[in-house]
Write an enzyme that holds these catalytic residues in place. Structure first.
Site, PDB file in Angstrom:
ATOM      1  N   ASP A 107     -92.325 -19.440  83.470  1.00 18.36           N
ATOM      2  CA  ASP A 107     -91.187 -18.851  84.171  1.00 18.36           C
ATOM      3  C   ASP A 107     -90.972 -19.332  85.598  1.00 18.36           C
ATOM      4  O   ASP A 107     -90.419 -18.599  86.420  1.00 18.36           O
ATOM      5  CB  ASP A 107     -91.373 -17.322  84.190  1.00 18.36           C
ATOM      6  CG  ASP A 107     -92.718 -16.920  84.774  1.00 18.36           C
ATOM      7  OD1 ASP A 107     -93.313 -17.732  85.499  1.00 18.36           O
ATOM      8  OD2 ASP A 107     -93.176 -15.787  84.507  1.00 18.36           O
ATOM      9  N   GLU A 129     -95.651 -19.932  76.278  1.00 12.91           N
ATOM     10  CA  GLU A 129     -95.636 -18.575  76.868  1.00 12.91           C
ATOM     11  C   GLU A 129     -94.196 -18.039  76.896  1.00 12.91           C
ATOM     12  O   GLU A 129     -93.674 -17.591  77.918  1.00 12.91           O
ATOM     13  CB  GLU A 129     -96.256 -18.523  78.269  1.00 12.91           C
ATOM     14  CG  GLU A 129     -96.669 -17.122  78.688  1.00 12.91           C
ATOM     15  CD  GLU A 129     -97.251 -17.034  80.094  1.00 12.91           C
ATOM     16  OE1 GLU A 129     -96.485 -17.044  81.064  1.00 12.91           O
ATOM     17  OE2 GLU A 129     -98.478 -16.951  80.217  1.00 12.91           O
ATOM     18  N   GLU A 143     -88.602 -15.083  88.485  1.00 15.20           N
ATOM     19  CA  GLU A 143     -89.186 -15.556  87.221  1.00 15.20           C
ATOM     20  C   GLU A 143     -88.515 -14.978  85.975  1.00 15.20           C
ATOM     21  O   GLU A 143     -88.412 -15.651  84.949  1.00 15.20           O
ATOM     22  CB  GLU A 143     -90.692 -15.262  87.192  1.00 15.20           C
ATOM     23  CG  GLU A 143     -91.529 -16.155  88.104  1.00 15.20           C
ATOM     24  CD  GLU A 143     -91.554 -15.707  89.561  1.00 15.20           C
ATOM     25  OE1 GLU A 143     -90.913 -14.673  89.884  1.00 15.20           O
ATOM     26  OE2 GLU A 143     -92.182 -16.389  90.380  1.00 15.20           O
ATOM     27  N   HIS A 224    -100.022 -12.497  95.679  1.00 15.90           N
ATOM     28  CA  HIS A 224     -99.075 -13.538  96.105  1.00 15.90           C
ATOM     29  C   HIS A 224     -97.638 -13.268  95.677  1.00 15.90           C
ATOM     30  O   HIS A 224     -96.747 -14.066  95.937  1.00 15.90           O
ATOM     31  CB  HIS A 224     -99.501 -14.904  95.531  1.00 15.90           C
ATOM     32  CG  HIS A 224     -99.230 -14.998  94.050  1.00 15.90           C
ATOM     33  ND1 HIS A 224     -98.188 -15.733  93.526  1.00 15.90           N
ATOM     34  CD2 HIS A 224     -99.824 -14.412  93.009  1.00 15.90           C
ATOM     35  CE1 HIS A 224     -98.190 -15.593  92.208  1.00 15.90           C
ATOM     36  NE2 HIS A 224     -99.163 -14.803  91.871  1.00 15.90           N
ATOM     37  N   ARG A 226     -93.893 -12.511  95.294  1.00 16.31           N
ATOM     38  CA  ARG A 226     -92.748 -12.498  96.200  1.00 16.31           C
ATOM     39  C   ARG A 226     -92.214 -11.072  96.413  1.00 16.31           C
ATOM     40  O   ARG A 226     -91.820 -10.716  97.519  1.00 16.31           O
ATOM     41  CB  ARG A 226     -91.659 -13.358  95.553  1.00 16.31           C
ATOM     42  CG  ARG A 226     -90.660 -13.985  96.438  1.00 16.31           C
ATOM     43  CD  ARG A 226     -89.764 -14.869  95.588  1.00 16.31           C
ATOM     44  NE  ARG A 226     -90.344 -16.180  95.360  1.00 16.31           N
ATOM     45  CZ  ARG A 226     -90.243 -17.193  96.199  1.00 16.31           C
ATOM     46  NH1 ARG A 226     -89.586 -17.061  97.317  1.00 16.31           N
ATOM     47  NH2 ARG A 226     -90.798 -18.355  95.934  1.00 16.31           N
ATOM     48  N   HIS A 256    -103.980 -16.620  99.086  1.00 16.21           N
ATOM     49  CA  HIS A 256    -102.934 -17.598  98.748  1.00 16.21           C
ATOM     50  C   HIS A 256    -102.422 -18.247 100.038  1.00 16.21           C
ATOM     51  O   HIS A 256    -102.257 -17.556 101.050  1.00 16.21           O
ATOM     52  CB  HIS A 256    -101.795 -16.861  98.029  1.00 16.21           C
ATOM     53  CG  HIS A 256    -100.900 -17.758  97.237  1.00 16.21           C
ATOM     54  ND1 HIS A 256     -99.874 -18.471  97.808  1.00 16.21           N
ATOM     55  CD2 HIS A 256    -100.884 -18.060  95.919  1.00 16.21           C
ATOM     56  CE1 HIS A 256     -99.259 -19.167  96.858  1.00 16.21           C
ATOM     57  NE2 HIS A 256     -99.846 -18.940  95.707  1.00 16.21           N
TER      58      HIS A 256
HETATM   59  N1  UDP Z   1    -106.664 -18.605  90.172  1.00 17.65           N
HETATM   60  C1  UDP Z   1    -107.491 -19.636  90.616  1.00 17.65           C
HETATM   61  N2  UDP Z   1    -107.979 -19.569  91.891  1.00 17.65           N
HETATM   62  C2  UDP Z   1    -107.712 -18.538  92.736  1.00 17.65           C
HETATM   63  C3  UDP Z   1    -106.856 -17.497  92.284  1.00 17.65           C
HETATM   64  C4  UDP Z   1    -106.347 -17.565  90.990  1.00 17.65           C
HETATM   65  O1  UDP Z   1    -107.767 -20.576  89.888  1.00 17.65           O
HETATM   66  O2  UDP Z   1    -108.195 -18.567  93.881  1.00 17.65           O
HETATM   67  C5  UDP Z   1    -106.103 -18.695  88.820  1.00 17.65           C
HETATM   68  C6  UDP Z   1    -106.285 -17.485  87.942  1.00 17.65           C
HETATM   69  O3  UDP Z   1    -107.469 -17.572  87.210  1.00 17.65           O
HETATM   70  C7  UDP Z   1    -105.074 -17.522  87.032  1.00 17.65           C
HETATM   71  C8  UDP Z   1    -104.032 -18.239  87.860  1.00 17.65           C
HETATM   72  O4  UDP Z   1    -104.706 -18.836  88.955  1.00 17.65           O
HETATM   73  O5  UDP Z   1    -105.304 -18.306  85.874  1.00 17.65           O
HETATM   74  C9  UDP Z   1    -103.029 -17.228  88.357  1.00 17.65           C
HETATM   75  O6  UDP Z   1    -102.226 -17.812  89.292  1.00 17.65           O
HETATM   76  P1  UDP Z   1    -101.271 -16.966  90.218  1.00 17.65           P
HETATM   77  O7  UDP Z   1    -101.840 -15.612  90.412  1.00 17.65           O
HETATM   78  O8  UDP Z   1    -101.051 -17.825  91.427  1.00 17.65           O
HETATM   79  O9  UDP Z   1     -99.902 -16.952  89.434  1.00 17.65           O
HETATM   80  P2  UDP Z   1     -99.291 -16.001  88.303  1.00 17.65           P
HETATM   81  O10 UDP Z   1    -100.250 -15.942  87.169  1.00 17.65           O
HETATM   82  O11 UDP Z   1     -99.010 -14.667  88.928  1.00 17.65           O
HETATM   83  O12 UDP Z   1     -98.028 -16.699  87.920  1.00 17.65           O
END
Ligand code: UDP
Length: 383
Positions: A107, A129, A143, A224, A226, A256
């Site tokens: 997304d 997904e 998203e 993180h 928004r 982040h």
């Molecule tokens: N993650 C990582 N390092 C970190 C924080 C998160 O590798 O310091 C991984 C986490 O395991 C997950 C992904 O990043 O698989 C999630 O990313 P994020 O939270 O940025 O995005 P979202 O999933 O909300 O789109």
């Protein structure tokens, strides 16, 4: 007759996987590996680098060298300018590379831009997904609309769960085009756990914190979103400060790099001895952190899917979630961003053994680790 014979080169399908952020890379690296192992497919990879550093961390670990790197990230990028650069760059890439199909994930703006650029060229789009919906176009923002646009254009929808498939059918997507595969994040997680078991040194960067916080109960935090920028982020910081005031607790928080997150956390939490604000972790280190911690406080999407698999209760700092499976199974709970509610929920989990064990049952509502193989097979059959 020679004229009717198809050479192997002609029957090989060129499939271009397109992604640009850390979570996309984590969830797409198993797909890239599975496509490479699938006969009849030439797997190409285009990264947009919508998030430069966080993306590169994953590419290194997953040993993926992109065929095309658009490197679109600019400081303080607006959504409009970013979308324009993405559509233009991806369109030029598709003209040059001539993929038979592209694959996008989830997304992000990269997802929607790739979809639009492919649609303009009548290149079929597979959506990994697919079918996550909150029902609210502003949660998560932008998203929810990115994934709905992709859902309209895609001709192959890889739904991680039955609920996601149901959401697509409710939008009149042809059921024959929906494949329930599980979420590829579980493939990534299981592969990384196996690597960590074989070579624990790949996450040795957390040894110092493990020693420093030995005997304390670790709360892992990520934030993180928004939607939480501004007052929400300040509330989250205040909640963390109260949690870390307990002498038996330590908070480990990979922060982040977005300035909307970092500046608030620096202002509110710097100097607290029980809070370790650290740089974003590469994936093996993050999986080790999930393993070390007692519970997880997050507004992330992907972390909501990983934590149940490791049996870690996850408190989700959002008003709504498009991943209801964790909540339904009892391992995830929505807590919003009110500091009092966050602190109450965390203290009740820390102090009430029954409440903790009710939320800490390890299970995998999001997949069995074979999603990428299933996706590669469907693509090989469909072209
Ligand atoms: N993650 C990582 N390092 C970190 C924080 C998160 O590798 O310091 C991984 C986490 O395991 C997950 C992904 O990043 O698989 C999630 O990313 P994020 O939270 O940025 O995005 P979202 O999933 O909300 O789109």
């Amino acid at each position: 007759m020679a004229g009717l014979m198809t050479s192997p080169a002609n029957s090989t399908k060129r499939i271009m996987t397109v992604f640009g952020t850390r979570p996309e890379a984590i969830k797409m690296f198993p797909v890239v590996h599975a496509l490479r192992a699938q006969s009849g497919i030439e797997a190409r990879v285009c990264v947009t680098a919508q998030h430069r550093d966080l993306l590169d961390q994953v590419l290194d670990i997953a040993q993926i060298v992109p065929d095309v790197d658009l490197d679109v990230m600019q400081p303080n990028q607006t959504l409009d300018a970013l979308l324009a650069r993405l559509v233009t760059g991806l369109g030029e890439t598709f003209d040059r590379e001539k993929p038979d199909r592209i694959l996008v994930h989830g997304d992000t703006l990269t997802t929607m831009a790739g979809t639009i650029a492919a649609y303009f060229r009548k290149i079929p789009v597979g959506h990994v997904e697919a079918g996550l919906r909150s029902g609210d176009i502003y949660q998560p923002w932008p998203e929810e609309v990115n994934r709905r646009v992709t859902g309209v254009v895609a001709d192959l929808h890889f739904a991680p769960t039955e609920a996601a498939a149901d959401a697509l059918m409710a939008e009149n997507v042809d059921p024959a085009r929906i494949h329930v595969t599980g979420n590829t994040v579980i493939d990534a997680l299981l592969a990384t756990q196996a690597q960590l078991q074989a070579r624990p040194e790949i996450a040795a960067g957390l040894d110092d914190l493990a020693t420093r916080f030995a005997g304390r109960r670790i709360v892992a935090v990520t934030s993180h979103r928004r939607e939480n920028f501004g007052e929400g982020m300040r509330n989250i910081a205040r909640a963390i400060a109260q949690i870390a005031a307990r002498p038996d607790v330590a908070v480990i928080f990979p922060v982040h790099p977005n300035p909307n997150v970092r500046s608030v956390m620096d202002a509110e939490l710097a100097g607290l001895s029980n809070v370790a604000m650290i740089d974003p972790l590469d994936y093996p280190h993050f999986v080790r952190l999930l393993d070390m911690c007692e519970l997880v406080l997050t507004d992330s999407g992907g972390v909501q899917e990983e934590a149940p698999s490791l049996g870690k209760p996850v408190l989700v700092m959002r008003e709504t979630t498009e991943r209801p499976e964790g909540v339904a199974a009892g391992t995830a709970r929505l807590v919003g961003t009110d500091p009092a509610q966050i602190v109450n929920e965390i203290f009740s989990l820390l102090d009430d053994k029954a409440a903790y064990s009710a939320m800490s049952r390890a299970h995998n509502p999001f997949g069995d680790g074979k999603a990428a193989q299933r996706i590669a097979r469907v693509i090989a059959d469909a072209g």
